[in-house]
Design a protein around this motif. Structure first.
Motif, mmCIF file in Angstrom:
data_model
loop_
_atom_site.group_PDB
_atom_site.id
_atom_site.type_symbol
_atom_site.label_atom_id
_atom_site.label_comp_id
_atom_site.label_asym_id
_atom_site.label_seq_id
_atom_site.Cartn_x
_atom_site.Cartn_y
_atom_site.Cartn_z
ATOM 1 N N MET A 1 47.734 83.442 51.597
ATOM 2 C CA MET A 1 46.310 83.654 51.833
ATOM 3 C C MET A 1 45.619 82.297 51.926
ATOM 4 S SD MET A 1 43.542 85.798 49.545
ATOM 5 C CE MET A 1 44.541 87.276 49.610
ATOM 6 N N SER A 2 44.792 82.120 52.944
ATOM 7 C CA SER A 2 44.136 80.845 53.174
ATOM 8 C C SER A 2 43.052 80.587 52.122
ATOM 9 C CB SER A 2 43.513 80.812 54.569
ATOM 10 O OG SER A 2 42.466 81.765 54.662
ATOM 11 N N LEU A 3 42.715 79.311 51.971
ATOM 12 C CA LEU A 3 41.655 78.931 51.029
ATOM 13 C C LEU A 3 40.324 79.548 51.450
ATOM 14 C CD1 LEU A 3 40.634 77.267 48.639
ATOM 15 C CD2 LEU A 3 40.373 75.332 50.212
ATOM 16 N N ARG A 4 40.087 79.606 52.746
ATOM 17 C CA ARG A 4 38.836 80.198 53.239
ATOM 18 C C ARG A 4 38.723 81.649 52.829
ATOM 19 N NH1 ARG A 4 36.926 80.530 59.610
ATOM 20 N NH2 ARG A 4 34.837 81.364 59.225
ATOM 21 N N LEU A 5 39.804 82.404 52.991
ATOM 22 C CA LEU A 5 39.776 83.813 52.637
ATOM 23 C C LEU A 5 39.665 83.996 51.129
ATOM 24 C CD1 LEU A 5 39.875 86.672 53.699
ATOM 25 C CD2 LEU A 5 42.372 86.572 53.650
ATOM 26 N N ARG A 6 40.373 83.154 50.357
ATOM 27 C CA ARG A 6 40.283 83.263 48.898
ATOM 28 C C ARG A 6 38.862 82.983 48.413
ATOM 29 N NH1 ARG A 6 45.059 80.152 48.810
ATOM 30 N NH2 ARG A 6 43.958 78.428 47.807
ATOM 31 N N LEU A 7 38.237 81.944 48.954
ATOM 32 C CA LEU A 7 36.864 81.634 48.564
ATOM 33 C C LEU A 7 35.902 82.739 48.984
ATOM 34 C CD1 LEU A 7 36.645 77.816 49.375
ATOM 35 C CD2 LEU A 7 36.753 78.898 47.129
#
Length: 439
Positions: A1-7
Motif C-alpha cells: 500500500m502506497s504512502l499516499r493511500l495510507r495517509l
C-alpha cells in the motif's frame, strides 16, 4: 500500500471519528436542549395551573376549568394527586398514570414536572413524541450527511495528500534517474516551499556532493594509476621481446615467455581499466547515429576466426533493416565485442548465438552460449568490477569486461542483464532506438 493511500485512509478514519463524535455530541446536545425547553414549558404550565387547584368540600380538585383549558397547550396533561391517590386529571393522561413526584421526570412516553399544590401534588406533562421526532429527524440527516462527508473527505484527502507528496515524487524520480545514470554531480531539485522536504533535499544534495567527490577521486586515482602503469608496462614488454630475440638458452627463453605473457595480461588489464573509467565518466565518447545491425555484423566478422580456432560455431541473426541508435560507435562496438569474447572464453564446446531484434522502442542484442550457465549466486554480481564467477571449466579473466559493458549501456541510456537459458548463459543488451527507425 502506497504512502499516499495510507495517509488518505488515516485522514479519512480521523475525519470519520471526528464526525462520529460530533454527531453523537450534536444529538446529545439537541436532546438536552429540547428536554430543557420542554421542562421550562411544563414549569410554566404548572405556574399557570396552580392557582386553579382548591380543596372545596374537603375534596382536592380544579376550579373553573373552562377558563383554564384554553390557556394551556392542547397536548398538555394535568394530574392532581391528593394524599391517597389521583383525584382529578385534565387532558389525555397516560395509562397507567405515573406516581406523584416533585421535579421533572419521564414516564410512559411522557415528560412530567411536578410541584406541591394545596396539600397535594400537581403534575404537568406532555408527550415525548415531538422530542423523539426531532431527534429522529436529526438522525436521518446525519445518516445521509455522514457517508457523504466521509466520501468527500476521502476524495479531498487523496487529492490533498497527492499535492503534499508531489515534491516527494519529484525527488524520488530525480534520485532514481541519477542513480540509473550515475550522475552524482547533479543535485536534486529543491521544493518551492521551504519546509521539511526542502531541508531533506538539501541534506540529500550534500550527501550526493560528498559521494560524487568520493567517486570522482576514486575514478581519478584509477585513471592516473592506469596511465602511470601503461608506459612502464609497454617498455617492459618491449624489453622482454628484445630479450626473447637475443636469448638462445631454452630455460631462460621459457622464463622470458612466461614473463612476456604475464606482462601482456597486466597491460590488457590496465587498458581495460582505462576504458572502464572513461566509459563511466563519458570521457572521449561522442553521440552519433549508429546502425547497430551493421556494427554487430562487423564485430562478429572480426571474431569469426577466433571461434573457428576454438571449434565453436557463431550463429548471427540480424535484421536487414537498420536499427539506428544514438551513441558512440567505438564504445558500442567494444560492448558487443566483450559480450562475444565472454561467450568465447567461457564456452568449452558447442555454439554461440548473436541475435538483434526490436522490443518496443528499444533494440535488444542477445548473446547466448552453450556453456552450461552461471551459478545463481553469481548472477547479481557479474557486472561488478573484478568479480569472477567460480565455474570449473571457465578460465579466469580480469573481471572488468562485463563491468565495461554495463558502464557503456548506462551511458547510452540502456541496460544489460544476464540470466540462465536452457542451453547456457544469456546476456541481453537493451539500447533505445531512434524514433525514425521504429516502424
Amino acid at each position: 500500500m502506497s504512502l499516499r493511500l495510507r495517509l488518505t485512509l488515516f485522514y479519512t478514519l480521523l475525519v470519520a471519528g471526528v464526525l462520529l463524535l460530533a454527531g453523537l455530541g450534536l444529538r446529545l446536545g439537541l436532546a438536552r436542549i429540547l428536554q430543557a425547553e420542554l421542562d421550562q414549558r411544563l414549569q410554566e404550565a404548572l405556574v399557570l395551573a396552580q392557582p386553579w387547584v382548591n380543596s372545596d368540600n374537603e375534596r382536592l380538585g380544579f376550579s373553573q376549568e373552562g377558563e383554564l383549558l384554553p390557556k394551556l397547550p392542547p397536548d398538555l396533561v394535568l394530574l392532581l394527586y391528593g394524599a391517597q391517590d389521583l383525584t382529578e386529571g385534565l387532558g389525555r393522561a397516560p395509562h397507567p398514570p405515573p406516581a406523584p413526584r416533585v421535579g421533572c421526570f419521564a414516564a410512559t412516553g411522557f415528560r412530567f414536572c411536578g410541584t406541591r399544590a394545596d396539600g397535594g401534588v400537581l403534575l404537568a406533562g406532555r408527550p415525548l413524541a415531538g422530542l423523539e421526532a426531532s431527534l429522529q429527524a436529526l438522525e436521518r440527516v446525519l445518516f445521509w450527511v455522514f457517508p457523504a462527508a466521509l466520501g468527500l473527505a476521502l476524495a479531498l484527502g487523496y487529492f490533498l495528500v497527492g499535492r503534499a507528496l508531489r515534491p516527494v515524487r519529484t525527488l524520488t524520480l530525480a534520485a532514481r534517474e541519477r542513480a540509473q545514470s550515475r550522475s552524482w554531480n547533479r543535485p536534486l531539485p529543491l521544493p518551492a516551499a521551504r519546509d521539511e522536504l526542502f531541508t531533506l533535499s538539501q541534506a540529500f544534495n550534500a550527501l550526493l556532493a560528498s559521494l560524487g567527490q568520493l567517486i570522482e577521486n576514486e575514478r581519478r586515482f584509477t585513471q592516473d594509476a592506469a596511465h602511470e602503469l601503461r608506459t612502464p608496462l609497454t617498455v617492459l614488454l618491449g624489453r622482454l621481446e628484445q630479450a626473447q630475440e637475443k636469448n638462445r638458452d631454452p630455460q631462460v627463453a621459457q622464463a622470458l615467455d612466461s614473463a612476456h605473457r604475464s606482462t601482456q595480461r597486466l597491460l590488457a588489464l590496465v587498458e581495460k581499466l582505462l576504458q572502464l573509467v572513461r566509459a563511466e565518466a563519458g570521457q572521449g565518447l561522442v553521440r552519433e547515429t549508429v546502425a547497430l545491425n551493421e556494427l554487430a555484423a562487423e564485430v562478429a566478422e572480426d571474431l569469426y576466426p577466433l571461434f573457428e580456432a576454438k571449434g565453436l560455431v557463431l550463429r548471427v541473426n540480424l535484421a536487414e533493416r537498420p536499427f539506428l541508435v544514438t551513441g558512440d560507435r567505438l564504445a558500442l562496438g567494444l560492448a558487443l565485442r566483450n559480450l562475444l569474447e565472454n561467450a568465447l572464453k567461457f564456452t568449452p564446446a558447442g555454439e554461440v548465438w548473436l541475435t538483434l531484434r526490436q522490443m518496443g522502442a528499444e533494440a535488444l542484442v542477445e548473446v547466448e552460449d552453450t556453456g552450461g550457465g552461471i551459478p545463481e549466486a553469481a548472477l547479481p554480481h557479474l557486472f561488478e568490477r573484478f568479480y569472477q564467477a567460480q565455474v570449473e571449466h571457465r578460465r579466469s579473466g580480469s573481471g572488468l569486461g562485463l563491468a565495461l559493458v554495463a558502464a557503456i549501456a548506462r551511458w547510452h541510456g540502456g541496460q544489460v542483464e544476464v540470466a540462465n537459458g536452457p542451453r547456457g548463459a544469456r546476456f541481453r543488451l537493451w539500447l533505445p532506438m531512434q524514433a525514425s527507425s521504429i516502424p
